[in-house]
Design an enzyme around this catalytic site. Structure first.
Site, PDB file in Angstrom:
ATOM      1  N   CYS A  26       0.813  -1.219   0.000  1.00 52.06           N
ATOM      2  CA  CYS A  26       0.000   0.000   0.000  1.00 52.06           C
ATOM      3  C   CYS A  26       0.849   1.273   0.000  1.00 52.06           C
ATOM      4  O   CYS A  26       0.428   2.303  -0.529  1.00 52.06           O
ATOM      5  CB  CYS A  26      -0.960   0.000   1.185  1.00 52.06           C
ATOM      6  SG  CYS A  26      -0.174  -0.240   2.796  1.00 52.06           S
ATOM      7  N   HIS A  50      -2.107   7.068   3.822  1.00 49.36           N
ATOM      8  CA  HIS A  50      -0.658   7.216   3.935  1.00 49.36           C
ATOM      9  C   HIS A  50      -0.236   8.547   3.323  1.00 49.36           C
ATOM     10  O   HIS A  50      -0.603   8.861   2.179  1.00 49.36           O
ATOM     11  CB  HIS A  50       0.058   6.091   3.202  1.00 49.36           C
ATOM     12  CG  HIS A  50      -0.072   4.748   3.847  1.00 49.36           C
ATOM     13  ND1 HIS A  50      -0.624   4.558   5.095  1.00 49.36           N
ATOM     14  CD2 HIS A  50       0.291   3.514   3.408  1.00 49.36           C
ATOM     15  CE1 HIS A  50      -0.594   3.265   5.397  1.00 49.36           C
ATOM     16  NE2 HIS A  50      -0.039   2.610   4.390  1.00 49.36           N
TER      17      HIS A  50
END
Length: 358
Positions: free
Chosen positions: A154, A248
């Site tokens: 990810c 993120h």
């Protein structure tokens, strides 16, 4: 034609995101759920019941409403007679054995890292390297009737999406990236203990930095003659965990072989992925990259869910000569459990379908 799907690892965070994203999918229909032996024989709702009776459901409620009463099978005993495609969201240690077993009979699209670094296995983001999908044909040499296609880590996903159009336009040479990663990326098992991350930043995530470097080179590599030649770009990553639930954030410095003005960089970003949109790929974002010009964007709370969590938001782009004469510095935000996990994997399956590989 609607394809029948199994979701393996259905009780975890990524598995739940799969179920939420597949609840009303036009091409894929969930017919089986699977998880570890301790959940087998229960319904999804029963498996997710916490010690005080509260549910441990994490994703959009539509997934729980649709599949809460569905039975869970033991992943190790999963039958595939009425399944056309397997979505795997299991831990890497279990994925090696389970995904090999499934791929012997059916295509598998996975969020795990177990097969990412095999020479005959592509790691896919459709707008970045969709042409690498042809490599799945080489897996027939394993004696499989199906194949395994993993998506990247990810943390790599947002970085690769932001860098791919710049590499094509200017020739990427070096990258230095520092991530500030959400706790959902660690999952519940083993997860990140609350007392470790609240009022704190954890400066190390095991194996993460190596994954980012290796996967970025593979994603940006060149496919030909049945193999992928990794991109020679030098990647240095520092990965940290912060007290953010989802999304993120990454601070990136990149240098190029050719001059790259901020205006030219914005132009490359704005045109990226124009041929892969919701018309052909239902899970695709309208814009693969959303550009912010305000000095205080992107931010996880404001931008992680843009375009259903499937766009990569970039901002603060400015020229930088730290790594070389032609460079840029920018910040990105990417949704780690949607584009970086479940919905990103569904998008890969959509692309495989368009390419005639499903």
């Amino acid at each position: 034609m609607t394809l029948r799907c199994a979701v393996v690892g259905a009780t975890g965070i990524a598995g739940q995101q799969f179920l939420a994203a597949l609840a009303d999918h036009p091409h894929f229909r969930v017919t089986k759920l699977a998880a570890s032996a301790r959940s087998a024989g229960k319904t999804l709702a029963e498996a997710l019941a916490g010690p005080s009776g509260q549910t441990q459901w994490y994703a959009d409620p539509i997934g729980f409403e649709r599949f809460g009463g569905a039975p869970i099978e033991d992943a190790a005993q999963l039958g595939l007679e009425d399944v056309d495609l397997v979505f795997s969201a299991v831990e890497t240690d279990a994925a090696r054995e389970l995904e090999s077993r499934y791929a012997a009979r059916r295509p598998v699209v996975s969020t795990a890292s177990a097969f990412r670094y095999e020479e005959d296995v592509p790691v896919l983001i459709p707008a970045v390297n969709g042409e690498h999908a042809e490599l799945v044909r080489a897996q027939a040499r394993r004696g499989w009737n199906g194949y395994v296609v993993p998506i990247p880590n990810c943390t790599t996903t947002g970085l690769a999406i932001a860098l791919a159009p710049l590499h094509r336009a200017f020739g990427l040479e070096r990258v230095v990236m520092t991530s500030m990663q959400a706790v959902s990326g660690a999952g519940r098992t083993p997860g990140v203990p609350t007392l470790d991350v609240v009022d704190n930043i954890l400066p190390f995530i095991p194996k993460e930095e190596e994954k980012v470097a290796r996967e970025t080179r593979k994603l940006l590599g060149t496919y030909g003659e049945g193999r992928i030649e990794p991109c020679p770009v030098k990647v240095s990553a520092t990965c940290t965990r912060v007290a953010v639930l989802e999304g993120h954030t990454e601070s990136v410095v990149a240098s190029f072989a050719r001059p790259a003005s901020v205006e030219a960089i914005h132009d490359a970003w704005s045109r990226f992925g124009e041929d892969i949109g919701p018309g052909t790929h239902p899970s695709a974002p309208r814009r693969w990259i959303t550009i912010h010009t305000a000095s205080d964007r992107p931010q996880v709370r404001l931008d992680r869910d843009t375009d259903r969590g499937m766009t990569t938001s970039v901002g603060r782009a400015r020229s930088d000569d730290l790594l070389g004469p032609h460079g840029v510095r920018f910040v990105l935000v990417s949704h780690n459990t949607k584009m970086g996990a479940a919905t990103g994997a569904i998008l890969v399956a959509e692309d495989l379908r368009v390419r005639g590989l499903l």
